[in-house]
Each structure stands twice: as structure tokens, then as C-alpha cells.
Design an enzyme around this catalytic site. Structure first.
Site, PDB file in Angstrom:
ATOM      1  N   CYS A 137      50.581 -40.287  25.350  1.00  0.00           N
ATOM      2  CA  CYS A 137      49.757 -39.486  26.259  1.00  0.00           C
ATOM      3  C   CYS A 137      49.472 -38.115  25.657  1.00  0.00           C
ATOM      4  O   CYS A 137      50.323 -37.218  25.712  1.00  0.00           O
ATOM      5  CB  CYS A 137      50.451 -39.335  27.611  1.00  0.00           C
ATOM      6  SG  CYS A 137      49.501 -38.363  28.807  1.00  0.00           S
ATOM      7  N   CYS A 140      49.469 -35.285  28.196  1.00  0.00           N
ATOM      8  CA  CYS A 140      50.810 -34.860  28.598  1.00  0.00           C
ATOM      9  C   CYS A 140      51.475 -33.991  27.530  1.00  0.00           C
ATOM     10  O   CYS A 140      52.125 -32.992  27.847  1.00  0.00           O
ATOM     11  CB  CYS A 140      51.702 -36.076  28.848  1.00  0.00           C
ATOM     12  SG  CYS A 140      51.037 -37.312  29.966  1.00  0.00           S
ATOM     13  N   ASP A 141      51.323 -34.381  26.255  1.00  0.00           N
ATOM     14  CA  ASP A 141      52.163 -33.814  25.210  1.00  0.00           C
ATOM     15  C   ASP A 141      51.411 -33.055  24.114  1.00  0.00           C
ATOM     16  O   ASP A 141      52.039 -32.500  23.212  1.00  0.00           O
ATOM     17  CB  ASP A 141      52.984 -34.939  24.552  1.00  0.00           C
ATOM     18  CG  ASP A 141      53.891 -35.639  25.547  1.00  0.00           C
ATOM     19  OD1 ASP A 141      54.416 -34.950  26.437  1.00  0.00           O
ATOM     20  OD2 ASP A 141      54.072 -36.866  25.436  1.00  0.00           O
TER      21      ASP A 141
END
Length: 323
Positions: A137, A140-141
Site C-alpha cells: 500500500c 499507507c506507507d
């Protein structure tokens, strides 16, 4: 273990952000919801490290966030059950579900919040560095790789979009694809090829994720050129796998409408599925955003829609939840 049939006005299958949020809103609506946690209580966030995009927290560990959601759900009155649903029958009403424990459940409404799992490459080293440089992701990261070099694996729209997104942070992004042409649409391809931070590695696959000098985080990847078999080690700080997701909908196949990829189909601006009284929330129906906050929002929607559906049929008033 078997027992008396448990009847609830709302049964929630799944315990990620969508499931717990549905439970919280349903409990506040006095629906006495039952939530069956499933195989992985807490969902994908339990295998995530730092979460920096959850509103209200500068940073929080994924497992800790899910523990807080579960505690809040229990505190407000959600009946959280450690079980896994083995079968459902949506052809009758109330709906019937049976847990692997043998416990039977009857429900006037149902929220499907079973989520989705990322497809991985299947490498032992990939699993070793998940959360330490390996991710599925970018949204997300990606922030953690500001000023770094990263690689993305995949050739569809998701992979191209992940690579483009990562250029907001990384100084260099490799996109590795097994074939000599991308599957992504032409618009995304045009944006990709015009971006000077992205370099394509064609007809290749990742064979190994290599740690840094301390062996704690990703330091490089080994890439095999498929036509020649030659293996080249490329220094990177992160690897993003974007080869698709598996929505957990096998339990409902043939009972609710699913799209070609197996995601639950819902009405526009709604979580309502093709079966009246059955709602789907979170990654089980969302293949675009796949964020904890959007899953939680859909869990809220599903609970409110379920309460409205019950009220319209005179089923929302009297508590009928029995052990």
C-alpha cells in the site's frame, strides 16, 4: 461446540475498521449487534506497523489501533464473538450463518466486512521484510520513503498509480513488470512514461528481497531478466507489491452479486448489496481506496442503512438478541 441459535437484528462478519465501526454505530442504535471476528481479528492493520494517516493520531501501531477499536466496540455493547463463519444462507429470512465452532446465528440484517488480502509474490524474504520495507500500500506507507529509492512490482493500473504516487516522496521509482507491455490504461501509461523519476524494468521478476547491512530493513532486491535468466541486484529502500487483492467473498459467491474480480457489488452511494437486508463495507467492496478511514466510513454507512432497513419493517424496536 454447538448451542442454541443466536438471533440478532444485525450480524457483522469481519473485525477490521469496517466491522468494528459498523458494530459501534449499530450498538448506538440499540440493535444489539453480534460481530464474528473471523480468521484474522483486527484485519490487515494487525500486520501493519506505524499508521500515520489515522485521524487523531500522529502515529499509532496498527495492532494497537485495532485493539482500541475492539475495546470501544465491546464497551459500547457489541457482542464480539471469537469464531469464523463457515457457511451462510441468504435465501431465507432471517438469514442463517454457521460458525466453524458449530454455533448457529440468525440475523435480520447482515453486514459483510470480510475485507481483502493483498496478493504477494510468495517469497520467504518478502514475508520477512513485510512492515520493514515491503508493503502492498503506497498510500499507507509512501511517506516513509521520502528521498529514498523504491521499486513497485506489477503492470496494471494499480501498479502504475502506486508508482506515480510514490514519486511524491521517493527520488527514484523502479516499476518491474513480467511482460514487455503494461496492462494499465493509456492515460496512466502516458503519465508514467512522462515522469522522470520512474524507470521501467521490463520482462523481469523479483526473486529475492535482501536486507541492509544490519539485516533489519530492505536494502536491495534481486531481479531476474526472464528472457536471459540473468539476475541483477538493485539497491532499493522499499518494495511495493501491486499485483492485486483477493476480496474475501467466497462465502457469498452465488448469493450476492459480485464483480469480475470478486468484489461485492453495491448500489450507488450505498452499501446495500443485491440481497435486501445485506450490506457490504470496507475492502470487500472497495478496490480503489483500500484505506482504514474509508473502510470505517463504510462501516458507519452500513450500520445506518441496516437500522433504516429494519425500521422500515418494524424490526428495529425490540431487542431480540439471545444467547
Amino acid at each position: 461446540m454447538t448451542g442454541a441459535t443466536r438471533h440478532t437484528r444485525l450480524l457483522i462478519i469481519g473485525s477490521g475498521p469496517a466491522g468494528y465501526t459498523a458494530g459501534i454505530y449499530a450498538a448506538r442504535a440499540a440493535l444489539d449487534p453480534v460481530l464474528v471476528q473471523g480468521l484474522q481479528p483486527g484485519g490487515q492493520l494487525t500486520i501493519t506497523t506505524d499508521v500515520e494517516n489515522w485521524p487523531g493520531d500522529v502515529t499509532v501501531l496498527g495492532p494497537a489501533l485495532m485493539e482500541r477499536m475492539e475495546a470501544q466496540a465491546r464497551h459500547i455493547g457489541v457482542d464480539v464473538v471469537t469464531d469464523m463463519i463457515a457457511s451462510v444462507d441468504l435465501s431465507q429470512h432471517p438469514f442463517v450463518a454457521v460458525g466453524e465452532s458449530g454455533a448457529p446465528y440468525r440475523a435480520d440484517t447482515l453486514v459483510i466486512a470480510t475485507g481483502a488480502q493483498a496478493r504477494w509474490l510468495g517469497l520467504d524474504s518478502e514475508q520477512r521484510y513485510r512492515g520493514s520495507g515491503v508493503s502492498a500500500c503506497a498510500t499507507c506507507d509512501g511517506f516513509f520513503f521520502r528521498g529514498r529509492t523504491v521499486a513497485v512490482v506489477g503492470g496494471g493500473n494499480s501498479a502504475v498509480e502506486e508508482a506515480l504516487f510514490l514519486t511524491n516522496f521517493a527520488t527514484k521509482v523502479y516499476l518491474i513488470h513480467r511482460r514487455a507491455a503494461l496492462r494499465a490504461d493509456r492515460t496512466n501509461q502516458a503519465r508514467l512514461f512522462a515522469n522522470p523519476r520512474i524507470e521501467m524494468i521490463w520482462a523481469s521478476e523479483v526473486t529475492e528481497v535482501v536486507g541492509d547491512a544490519g539485516g533489519r530493513v530492505v536494502g536491495a532486491i534481486d531481479i531476474r531478466h526472464l528472457p536471459s535468466g540473468a539476475i541483477n541486484r538493485v539497491p532499493v529502500d522499499g518494495l511495493f507489491v501491486a499485483i492485486g487483492h483477493h476480496p474475501a467473498t467466497e462465502l457469498f459467491r452465488g448469493q450476492i452479486a459480485l464483480d469480475d474480480e470478486g468484489y461485492a457489488v453495491t448500489a450507488p452511494d450505498s452499501t446495500a448489496t443485491s440481497v435486501p437486508g445485506v450490506f457490504a463495507a470496507g475492502d470487500v467492496r472497495d478496490k480503489i481506496f483500500r484505506q482504514a478511514v474509508t473502510s470505517a466510513a463504510m462501516g458507519c454507512m452500513a450500520a445506518l442503512e441496516a437500522e433504516r432497513w429494519l425500521a422500515e419493517r418494524g424490526l428495529a424496536e425490540a431487542g431480540r438478541n439471545a444467547a
